[in-house]
Design an enzyme around this catalytic site. Structure first.
Site, PDB file in Angstrom:
ATOM      1  N   ASP A 121     -39.602   0.271  -1.773  1.00 33.73           N
ATOM      2  CA  ASP A 121     -38.828  -0.945  -1.936  1.00 33.73           C
ATOM      3  C   ASP A 121     -39.750  -2.159  -1.699  1.00 33.73           C
ATOM      4  O   ASP A 121     -40.745  -2.285  -2.411  1.00 33.73           O
ATOM      5  CB  ASP A 121     -37.608  -0.893  -0.996  1.00 33.73           C
ATOM      6  CG  ASP A 121     -36.598  -1.987  -1.265  1.00 33.73           C
ATOM      7  OD1 ASP A 121     -35.775  -1.829  -2.183  1.00 33.73           O
ATOM      8  OD2 ASP A 121     -36.636  -3.011  -0.556  1.00 33.73           O
ATOM      9  N   HIS A 162     -32.065   5.825  -4.047  1.00 32.65           N
ATOM     10  CA  HIS A 162     -33.075   4.823  -3.732  1.00 32.65           C
ATOM     11  C   HIS A 162     -33.908   5.196  -2.508  1.00 32.65           C
ATOM     12  O   HIS A 162     -35.120   4.983  -2.486  1.00 32.65           O
ATOM     13  CB  HIS A 162     -32.390   3.471  -3.512  1.00 32.65           C
ATOM     14  CG  HIS A 162     -33.333   2.317  -3.427  1.00 32.65           C
ATOM     15  ND1 HIS A 162     -34.130   1.917  -4.472  1.00 32.65           N
ATOM     16  CD2 HIS A 162     -33.610   1.462  -2.399  1.00 32.65           C
ATOM     17  CE1 HIS A 162     -34.849   0.865  -4.113  1.00 32.65           C
ATOM     18  NE2 HIS A 162     -34.551   0.576  -2.858  1.00 32.65           N
TER      19      HIS A 162
END
Length: 288
Positions: free
Chosen positions: A101, A265
């Site tokens: 991320d 994710h």
């Protein structure tokens, strides 16, 4: 595996670090994203340490227990310089950066600014920034709309309301069906300090300033010149799987792309063994 953070001064801040493995092993620096902390990398650190690597995961600037920067600088170029400074202060000539991320954003930028200090980069859940910025799918634009909400002055209040219900909902959307309570617990504990929640949102709020600068735009859009690995989950609800196609030309030294099924994710949390295996395969193929 029990770890206790230690502290290191780098780039003008006191950083908390988790580390494992031999001090004289090749350095692998693992940088977390939002909403996350270095704790989510613990299983990966252990796997790296077992393979003989010196594995270090910093708590990124502003995240507990790392210092909140007095100048409020959260530009992506500054995040990248944090990682390079940590390599310096850990006593290594070069390292491999592993980023998830925002940690991946920092790794991409670091590879553009100081490729001489890196053996390679492994970026999780974020495609090359040029791909993300200039060729987003229509669906991706909708997925990324939360980034606009984070620009609002009262975003902290909305995120923290009802025991961080919005934050928890985002995480569930990004990793459908995953058990993330243990991952989010230290994040929410840190964000209970308003300054640290503002720091995390500062990454998003500084993005326009980064991209509107000549240095930031060039660093974000230039091809990666060191060997790279990109790891993503098949069910990622934050950055969709389609965003990882058609980007090989943006990796001048080659890229290994790994799609992990049954993961969203938070790929290193949901499938830590597969994530570590992909990472070790990439590390094993790097030149010395």
């Amino acid at each position: 595996m029990h770890m206790t953070p230690r502290f290191l001064e780098a780039n003008g801040l006191s950083f908390g670090l988790l580390e494992a493995g031999p001090v004289d092993g090749p350095l692998v620096l693992c940088a977390h994203g939002f909403p996350d902390t270095a704790w989510s990398f613990v299983p990966v650190l252990q796997a790296l340490a077992d393979a003989g690597y010196r594995a270090v995961a910093p708590f990124m600037r502003g995240y507990l227990p790392t210092q909140v920067p007095p100048d409020g600088d959260y530009r992506s170029t500054t995040l990248a310089r944090d990682l390079i400074a940590l390599i310096d202060h850990l006593g290594a000539e070069r390292a491999v950066l592993v980023g998830h991320d925002w940690g991946a954003v920092a790794a991409y930028i670091a590879a553009a600014l100081r490729p001489d200090r890196l053996r390679g980069v492994a970026c999780a859940s974020v495609p090359h920034l040029r791909r993300f910025l200039l060729r987003p799918s229509a669906t991706q634009l909708l997925r990324s709309s939360y980034m606009l909400r984070f620009q609002w002055p009262d975003a902290e209040t909305h995120l923290a309301a009802n025991d961080f219900a919005m934050l928890r909902a985002l995480a569930r959307r990004w990793s459908p069906g995953a058990e993330l309570e243990a991952t989010l617990a230290p994040v929410i504990a840190g964000f209970s300090e308003r300054a640290r929640l503002a720091a995390a949102l500062g990454y998003y709020r500084a993005l326009p300033r980064t991209l509107f600068s000549a240095e930031g735009w060039q660093a974000a859009t230039t091809p990666v010149s060191v060997p790279a690995c990109v790891i993503h989950g098949a069910n990622d609800g934050c950055i969709g799987a389609e965003m990882f196609a058609g980007q090989s030309h943006l990796f001048a030294a080659g890229v290994r792309t790994v799609r992990i099924e049954q993961a969203g994710h938070y790929v290193q949390v949901e499938q830590p063994q597969q994530f570590a295996a992909a990472l070790l395969a990439f590390l094993g193929g790097l030149p010395g």
